[in-house]
Design a protein around this motif. Structure first.
Motif, PDB file in Angstrom:
ATOM      1  N   GLU A  82       0.628  -1.456  -0.243  1.00 56.18           N
ATOM      2  CA  GLU A  82      -0.211  -0.265   0.307  1.00 56.18           C
ATOM      3  C   GLU A  82       0.830   1.096  -0.163  1.00 56.18           C
ATOM      4  OE1 GLU A  82      -2.037  -0.517   3.481  1.00 56.18           O
ATOM      5  OE2 GLU A  82      -3.316  -2.186   2.651  1.00 56.18           O
ATOM      6  N   THR A  83       2.412   1.227   1.033  1.00 56.23           N
ATOM      7  CA  THR A  83       2.996   2.525   0.822  1.00 56.23           C
ATOM      8  C   THR A  83       3.542   2.818  -1.001  1.00 56.23           C
ATOM      9  OG1 THR A  83       3.210   1.814   3.109  1.00 56.23           O
ATOM     10  CG2 THR A  83       5.030   3.927   2.116  1.00 56.23           C
ATOM     11  N   ASN A 128       5.028   3.343  -7.053  1.00 52.95           N
ATOM     12  CA  ASN A 128       5.746   2.855  -7.156  1.00 52.95           C
ATOM     13  C   ASN A 128       5.233   1.020  -7.162  1.00 52.95           C
ATOM     14  OD1 ASN A 128       8.250   0.689  -7.534  1.00 52.95           O
ATOM     15  ND2 ASN A 128       9.453   1.920  -5.763  1.00 52.95           N
ATOM     16  N   TYR A 129       4.729   1.656  -8.542  1.00 53.71           N
ATOM     17  CA  TYR A 129       3.488   0.140  -8.336  1.00 53.71           C
ATOM     18  C   TYR A 129       4.486  -1.157  -8.754  1.00 53.71           C
ATOM     19  CZ  TYR A 129       0.570   4.058  -9.472  1.00 53.71           C
ATOM     20  OH  TYR A 129       0.118   4.979  -9.465  1.00 53.71           O
ATOM     21  N   ALA A 142       5.308  -6.705  -6.096  1.00 56.90           N
ATOM     22  CA  ALA A 142       6.027  -7.425  -5.839  1.00 56.90           C
ATOM     23  C   ALA A 142       6.058  -7.555  -4.621  1.00 56.90           C
ATOM     24  CB  ALA A 142       8.312  -7.096  -6.072  1.00 56.90           C
ATOM     25  N   SER A 143       5.229  -6.599  -3.721  1.00 62.94           N
ATOM     26  CA  SER A 143       5.102  -6.558  -2.625  1.00 62.94           C
ATOM     27  C   SER A 143       3.869  -7.471  -1.734  1.00 62.94           C
ATOM     28  CB  SER A 143       4.869  -6.156  -1.308  1.00 62.94           C
ATOM     29  OG  SER A 143       6.185  -5.513  -1.088  1.00 62.94           O
ATOM     30  N   TYR A 144       3.019  -7.343  -3.050  1.00 63.94           N
ATOM     31  CA  TYR A 144       1.273  -7.662  -2.790  1.00 63.94           C
ATOM     32  C   TYR A 144       1.387  -9.384  -3.144  1.00 63.94           C
ATOM     33  CZ  TYR A 144      -4.012  -8.141  -3.852  1.00 63.94           C
ATOM     34  OH  TYR A 144      -4.662  -8.765  -3.799  1.00 63.94           O
ATOM     35  N   GLU A 145       2.848  -9.762  -4.296  1.00 62.48           N
ATOM     36  CA  GLU A 145       2.125 -11.062  -3.978  1.00 62.48           C
ATOM     37  C   GLU A 145       3.016 -11.945  -3.445  1.00 62.48           C
ATOM     38  OE1 GLU A 145       4.660 -11.193  -8.165  1.00 62.48           O
ATOM     39  OE2 GLU A 145       2.854 -10.756  -9.270  1.00 62.48           O
TER      40      GLU A 145
END
Length: 622
Positions: A367-368, A374-375, A380-383
């Protein structure tokens, strides 16, 4: 995230529930301060400590130490046990687990020295409860299982109820809610029978926690409020604080934030006054979420800092980590993205991190990064977040399968226990028979009367032993009767069909009457033979045999009333007992219906039945 309450399962055991009214505690305090008799002083301070234990924890602690000193001076073992037990509860409430463990073990040791079985059970219960607080569920389960068997052997209903209550707590921690509910209901059933109001509240409390965990929030609130009412009536301050917390959580998930804040603040007020730090952290943590949703970041930040300080003071590392995750959310919310990232990165190296913590960290990072546009990093973090979520979901499925496996094993065990109990009964009967048989051989020189008496008792035991076999034989006998009923019905039908056949044959013979005169003689002889065959056929004997077995020696009962009854009248009575119509009976007896009516009249007269009475109904009563 659904509420988990393992760290809130605190000690509830206390001696000598006393002094519900202020006048009584004032009286005890007056006795303690004015009396010069140490034994009286010791009894008073014990009751004072018990009174304050769930009302004013600081006062309870002060008087508990006074109780301990006085008990040691007088060398009163019972009051040494009570003082140690009180201190164990107090230190556990303050989340000082090492001190709590010390006093639990001390209490257990003292109670073993004087063979105080009830206190041994209570101390083991407290020890298991402490292990739950530390999330050592396997150790807690082992201690509690042994204590449950200990209580069952002692036939201590209250101790059994407490063991079921603790078993419920362990299953809640394992997220095995179906089994947890069963344990809670077992506990509730016993304490209701014992009319233990506080324990009824505790069981309702557990059910409320289970319903909360299953997201049945309305049901959870209902059970919680029932428990809260009892806690308020009995002035149990600690559990008022805890149950208000549970109600607040349920309202929070229902998005009724005003009601949630009302109960959280009530919980906090009680917890702060009495030093209930574990409850305090939980209530404040949930208030943080509410203030964050309302964008009241200043209040949220204040509560985050307070939670971290409290958690650090009691060595609650997991809650320190959890508070830091909330702090990262706060930094993200106020736009301080670098602080958020730095904090989240440092948390990933925390030794206390759990999978659900990692999931929260990756979710906040995603989310940050998204807010920073910085999509790529956000994706990557979401995955990583989704990967952990999928893993957690899989673990929950495995946990559910394990729960089903436990349920299956429990049901199997219960069935085995039932079977073993039956086998034990059979073996006991067999052992008794063996004992009686040996006794008979051993006392052969005694009088006939003594032997006869023993044989009588042996016979009584054999009757007990063969009871199951007799029941089986009765079942077989009933099946045979049902079979013979069917055979009787079949035989009756056969007789009716045969009589009908004979009647048709006679009618056919009537048609050839126009033959030569000599054939008329042969015709008469043939009709007479058919009549004889119809009347005397062995089918009647078969019918009579089945009929007698099915209808319980009906012919003997008839003959007892009318000894001079004829075979023909007996047939009529049997057919009436079978509820055959007059036309069917006429066909079977090869007579006209009018003849059957006359025979029925003569039979009624022979059986001494009144004119108005129903012959068939009378025969059905035999």
């Amino acid at each position: 995230m659904v509420f988990r309450c393992g760290f809130l399962i605190l000690f509830l055991i206390s001696f000598n529930s006393f002094a519900q009214k202020q006048s009584k505690i004032d009286s005890l305090l007056n006795i303690y301060t004015t009396t010069k008799v140490d034994s009286v002083k010791l009894k008073a301070v014990n009751r004072i400590t018990s009174h304050y234990l769930y009302r004013d924890i600081q006062k309870a602690k002060s008087y508990a130490f006074k109780q301990q000193i006085l008990a040691n001076q007088l060398n009163e073992i019972d009051y040494k046990i009570k003082a140690s037990h009180h201190l164990a509860i107090i230190y556990n409430i303050h989340s000082q687990h090492d001190s709590a463990r010390f006093y639990i073990n001390k209490t257990l040791k003292l109670s073993k020295e004087v063979n105080h079985l009830e206190q041994q059970s209570i101390s083991r219960h407290s020890l298991a409860n402490l292990e739950i607080s530390l999330n050592n569920l396997d150790i807690a389960e082992k201690i509690n299982s042994e204590n449950l068997e200990f209580n069952k052997k002692r036939k201590d209903s209250f101790g059994i109820a407490l063991s079921y209550d603790l078993e419920c707590s362990i299953y809640i921690q394992r997220e095995h809610y179906e089994i947890a509910l069963k344990s809670a209901l077992n506990s509730l059933e016993i304490v209701k029978a014992l009319n233990k109001q506080i324990r009824i509240a505790d069981a309702l409390n557990k059910i409320a926690v289970i319903e909360n965990s299953l997201e049945n929030f309305d049901s959870s609130i209902e059970y919680s409020k029932q428990a809260l009412k009892i806690y308020e009536e009995h002035e149990d301050i600690e559990y008022q604080s805890q149950i208000c917390n549970i109600i607040g959580i349920s309202y929070k998930f229902k998005k009724d934030y005003e009601s949630a804040k009302q109960y959280f603040n009530k919980s906090i007020s009680i917890a702060e006054s009495n030093g209930y730090k574990s409850i305090l952290i939980v209530s404040k943590s949930h208030l943080i979420d509410i203030y964050m949703k309302a964008n009241d970041f200043e209040k949220a930040k204040t509560l985050i800092d307070e939670c971290k300080d409290i958690a650090s003071s009691i060595g609650y590392d997991a809650m320190v980590l959890y508070s830091n995750i909330r702090l990262a959310k706060y930094y993200k919310a106020i736009g301080n993205y670098n602080k958020a990232h730095n904090l989240l990165d440092s948390l990933m190296n925390d030794k206390n991190i759990l999978l659900e913590n990692e999931a929260s960290i990756h979710s906040i990072k995603s989310e940050t990064y998204k807010l920073q546009h910085n999509y790529k990093e956000s994706l990557a973090s979401y995955e990583l977040y989704k990967k952990i979520q999928d893993s957690t979901f899989k673990k929950k499925n495995i946990s559910k399968i394990n729960e089903l496996r436990i349920i299956h094993k429990t049901e199997q065990k219960e069935a085995e226990i039932t079977l073993q109990q039956e086998e034990i009964k059979t073996l006991n009967v067999q052992a008794e028979n063996d004992r009686l048989t040996k006794t008979l051989y051993g006392i052969g020189m005694f009088s006939f009367l003594a032997i006869a008496s023993l044989l009588y008792f042996g016979f009584k035991q054999r009757i007990k032993k063969n009871k199951i076999e007799r029941e089986k034989q009765e079942t077989i006998y009933k099946q045979e009767i049902e079979y013979k009923k069917k055979e009787l019905a079949s035989q009756t039908l056969h007789l009716v069909q045969k009589s009908t056949f004979i009647q048709e044959l006679k009618e056919n013979l009537e048609k050839i009457k126009k033959s030569p005169e000599l054939f008329k003689v042969e015709f008469r002889r043939l009709v007479m033979l058919l009549k004889k065959e119809s009347a005397e056929d062995k089918d009647w004997e078969v019918f009579k045999s089945y009929f007698s077995e099915v209808h319980n020696n009906f012919d003997h009962k008839i003959k007892a009333i009318a000894p001079d009854i004829t075979e023909k009248e007996m047939r009529l009575a049997s057919f009436l007992r079978m509820n055959l119509s007059t036309k069917e009976i006429a066909s079977m007896l090869n007579v006209l219906p009018d003849s059957v009516l006359k025979s029925k009249y003569r039979l009624k007269k022979k059986l001494a039945i009144g004119k108005e009475a129903d012959l068939t109904q009378f025969l059905n009563t035999l």
